[in-house]
Enzyme design. Structure first.
Site, PDB file in Angstrom:
ATOM      1  N   LYS A  42       0.562  -0.783  -0.055  1.00  0.00           N
ATOM      2  CA  LYS A  42      -0.048  -0.071  -0.321  1.00  0.00           C
ATOM      3  C   LYS A  42       0.832   1.148  -0.431  1.00  0.00           C
ATOM      4  O   LYS A  42       0.347   2.069  -0.536  1.00  0.00           O
ATOM      5  CB  LYS A  42      -1.512  -0.024   0.993  1.00  0.00           C
ATOM      6  N   GLY A 221     -16.235   2.272  -3.181  1.00  0.00           N
ATOM      7  CA  GLY A 221     -16.588   1.149  -4.003  1.00  0.00           C
ATOM      8  C   GLY A 221     -17.381   2.017  -5.303  1.00  0.00           C
ATOM      9  O   GLY A 221     -17.193   3.200  -5.675  1.00  0.00           O
ATOM     10  N   ASP A 245     -10.924  -4.643 -13.205  1.00  0.00           N
ATOM     11  CA  ASP A 245      -9.991  -5.063 -11.391  1.00  0.00           C
ATOM     12  C   ASP A 245      -9.606  -3.826 -10.435  1.00  0.00           C
ATOM     13  O   ASP A 245      -9.530  -2.876 -10.606  1.00  0.00           O
ATOM     14  CB  ASP A 245      -8.522  -5.753 -12.531  1.00  0.00           C
ATOM     15  N   THR A 247      -8.524  -3.475  -7.848  1.00  0.00           N
ATOM     16  CA  THR A 247      -6.796  -3.713  -7.548  1.00  0.00           C
ATOM     17  C   THR A 247      -6.035  -2.427  -6.609  1.00  0.00           C
ATOM     18  O   THR A 247      -6.534  -1.955  -8.010  1.00  0.00           O
ATOM     19  CB  THR A 247      -5.975  -4.858  -8.008  1.00  0.00           C
ATOM     20  N   GLY A 250      -8.531   1.583  -3.502  1.00  0.00           N
ATOM     21  CA  GLY A 250      -8.352   2.743  -2.893  1.00  0.00           C
ATOM     22  C   GLY A 250      -7.063   3.480  -2.757  1.00  0.00           C
ATOM     23  O   GLY A 250      -6.882   4.222  -1.873  1.00  0.00           O
ATOM     24  N   ASP A 251      -5.972   2.414  -2.514  1.00  0.00           N
ATOM     25  CA  ASP A 251      -4.612   3.287  -2.919  1.00  0.00           C
ATOM     26  C   ASP A 251      -4.555   4.586  -3.686  1.00  0.00           C
ATOM     27  O   ASP A 251      -3.953   5.578  -3.631  1.00  0.00           O
ATOM     28  CB  ASP A 251      -3.358   2.854  -2.870  1.00  0.00           C
TER      29      ASP A 251
HETATM   30  P1  ADP Z   1     -10.667   0.048  -0.855  1.00  0.00           P
HETATM   31  O1  ADP Z   1     -10.138  -0.549  -1.608  1.00  0.00           O
HETATM   32  O2  ADP Z   1     -10.694   0.529   0.220  1.00  0.00           O
HETATM   33  O3  ADP Z   1     -11.752  -0.751  -0.544  1.00  0.00           O
HETATM   34  P2  ADP Z   1     -12.844   1.045  -2.991  1.00  0.00           P
HETATM   35  O4  ADP Z   1     -13.035  -0.282  -3.397  1.00  0.00           O
HETATM   36  O5  ADP Z   1     -13.951   2.123  -2.173  1.00  0.00           O
HETATM   37  O6  ADP Z   1     -11.267   1.139  -2.153  1.00  0.00           O
HETATM   38  O7  ADP Z   1     -12.589   1.880  -3.474  1.00  0.00           O
HETATM   39  C1  ADP Z   1     -11.872   3.200  -3.491  1.00  0.00           C
HETATM   40  C2  ADP Z   1     -11.912   4.325  -4.489  1.00  0.00           C
HETATM   41  O8  ADP Z   1     -12.257   3.959  -6.050  1.00  0.00           O
HETATM   42  C3  ADP Z   1     -13.913   4.709  -4.222  1.00  0.00           C
HETATM   43  O9  ADP Z   1     -14.953   5.515  -3.567  1.00  0.00           O
HETATM   44  C4  ADP Z   1     -14.269   5.616  -5.686  1.00  0.00           C
HETATM   45  O10 ADP Z   1     -14.408   6.150  -5.306  1.00  0.00           O
HETATM   46  C5  ADP Z   1     -13.711   4.473  -6.920  1.00  0.00           C
HETATM   47  N1  ADP Z   1     -13.665   2.932  -7.239  1.00  0.00           N
HETATM   48  C6  ADP Z   1     -13.714   1.747  -6.949  1.00  0.00           C
HETATM   49  N2  ADP Z   1     -14.376   1.125  -7.587  1.00  0.00           N
HETATM   50  C7  ADP Z   1     -15.070   1.616  -8.032  1.00  0.00           C
HETATM   51  C8  ADP Z   1     -15.631   1.341  -9.151  1.00  0.00           C
HETATM   52  N3  ADP Z   1     -16.546  -0.189  -9.537  1.00  0.00           N
HETATM   53  N4  ADP Z   1     -16.345   2.375 -10.720  1.00  0.00           N
HETATM   54  C9  ADP Z   1     -15.690   3.287  -9.965  1.00  0.00           C
HETATM   55  N5  ADP Z   1     -16.050   4.167  -9.030  1.00  0.00           N
HETATM   56  C10 ADP Z   1     -14.911   3.182  -8.970  1.00  0.00           C
END
Ligand code: ADP
Length: 300
Positions: A42, A221, A245, A247, A250-251
């Protein structure tokens, strides 16, 4: 004047990935495809994400004196991040052994290696880096006492951003320093001390704020994110993309948010930018390989 927009203090791992038809059970051997080795962890991910966006970025981390450590240094340099704070030696570079089956389900073994040897003393020895950085960002793939030492040595004018991943309960002095604390749903539940938190993300954000952070961001997400500070709680619109994907999303989100906050953007605006960065990161495979440039974010 600051030398760095962002100092990331955190982990650096080599991700060793093998595709398999079926993940092995106990006592079983399966044959897989060719090994792929990717720079990860991370801390390194955040540093690469910020540097690729154009932030003047440094990483304080520990790797082994080995080929995986050199891979991580190369990827930082290629992105434009300064590896001046990357210490080498003491243990092998951290490794994640990842098997992935055709449905995308994986099994992962992590050997923290050198990450577990990034000590409070290493933080004290890097006081110059802390003072040269507008924003300091950390995660929890390094010892918690090292994160505590960052907070204790943080210059008054610097801002501290924490993504508590993998999550565990946090000491009060760490919670109080976060501006913001950035969590997904799972991390929010662990920090709040139970799996049955209930309510909406707005409720979790308010409950987290009451624990001490100056501000809170909940990532949701594909639903985007939510920002909370003393005066208000607001949703950050999601960005619709074809997710390939997730992966590293969040970072990338955290790195972008930390950088924009340091540049003076208000929290909702910085989070909206970070949501675009996170969305772009899910449109490509991998972690560091998927992080966008500022031009790609502007074009979205
Ligand atoms: P983590 O991987 O820490 O669980 P998230 O999955 O919430 O974090 O993703 C971090 C940020 O990336 C989200 O708040 C959103 O803004 C963006 N994001 C993640 N997945 C998607 C997606 N499928 N479509 C659009 N934006 C996304």
């Amino acid at each position: 004047m600051y030398d760095y927009d962002l100092l990331v203090v955190g982990s650096a791992n080599a991700d060793l990935v093998i595709g398999v038809e079926r993940r092995p059970g106990a006592g079983e051997t399966v044959l897989g495809g060719d090994l792929a080795v990717h720079p990860g962890g991370k801390g390194a991910n955040q540093a690469v994400a910020a540097a690729r966006l154009g932030a003047r970025t440094a990483l304080l981390a520990r790797v082994g004196d080995d080929a995986h450590g050199r891979l991580l240094l190369d990827s930082l340099r290629a992105a434009g991040a300064d590896p001046v704070g990357v210490l080498a030696g003491g243990a092998p570079t951290g490794v994640a052994l990842i098997t992935v089956d055709p449905s995308g389900d994986n099994s992962i073994v992590v050997s923290p290696g050198a990450n577990a040897r990034l000590t409070p003393g290493d933080v004290r020895a890097a006081t110059g880096l802390l003072h040269a950085s507008r924003v300091v960002s950390a995660q929890l793939e390094i010892p918690l006492e090292t994160v505590v030492e960052i907070v204790r040595n943080l210059p008054a004018a610097s801002r501290f951003v924490l993504n508590p991943s993998p999550p565990r309960p946090l000491p009060q002095e760490v919670l109080d320093a976060c501006d913001p604390l950035i969590v997904n749903e799972h991390e929010a539940k662990v920090i709040l001390g139970g799996s049955d938190v209930g309510g909406s993300p707005e409720d979790w954000a308010r409950a987290l704020l009451a624990r001490g952070p100056r501000s809170v961001v909940v990532t949701l997400g594909a639903e985007g994110a939510l920002v909370a500070s003393a005066d208000r709680v607001a949703r950050v619109p999601s960005v619709t993309v074809d997710a390939v994907d997730t992966t590293g999303a969040g970072d990338a989100f955290t790195a972008a948010l930390a950088w924009r906050l340091g540049a003076g953007a208000p929290l909702p605006e910085a989070a909206a930018y970070a949501a675009r960065v996170g969305a772009l990161a899910v449109t490509k495979r991998g972690a560091q390989e998927s992080f966008p440039t500022a031009a790609e974010v502007d074009a979205l």
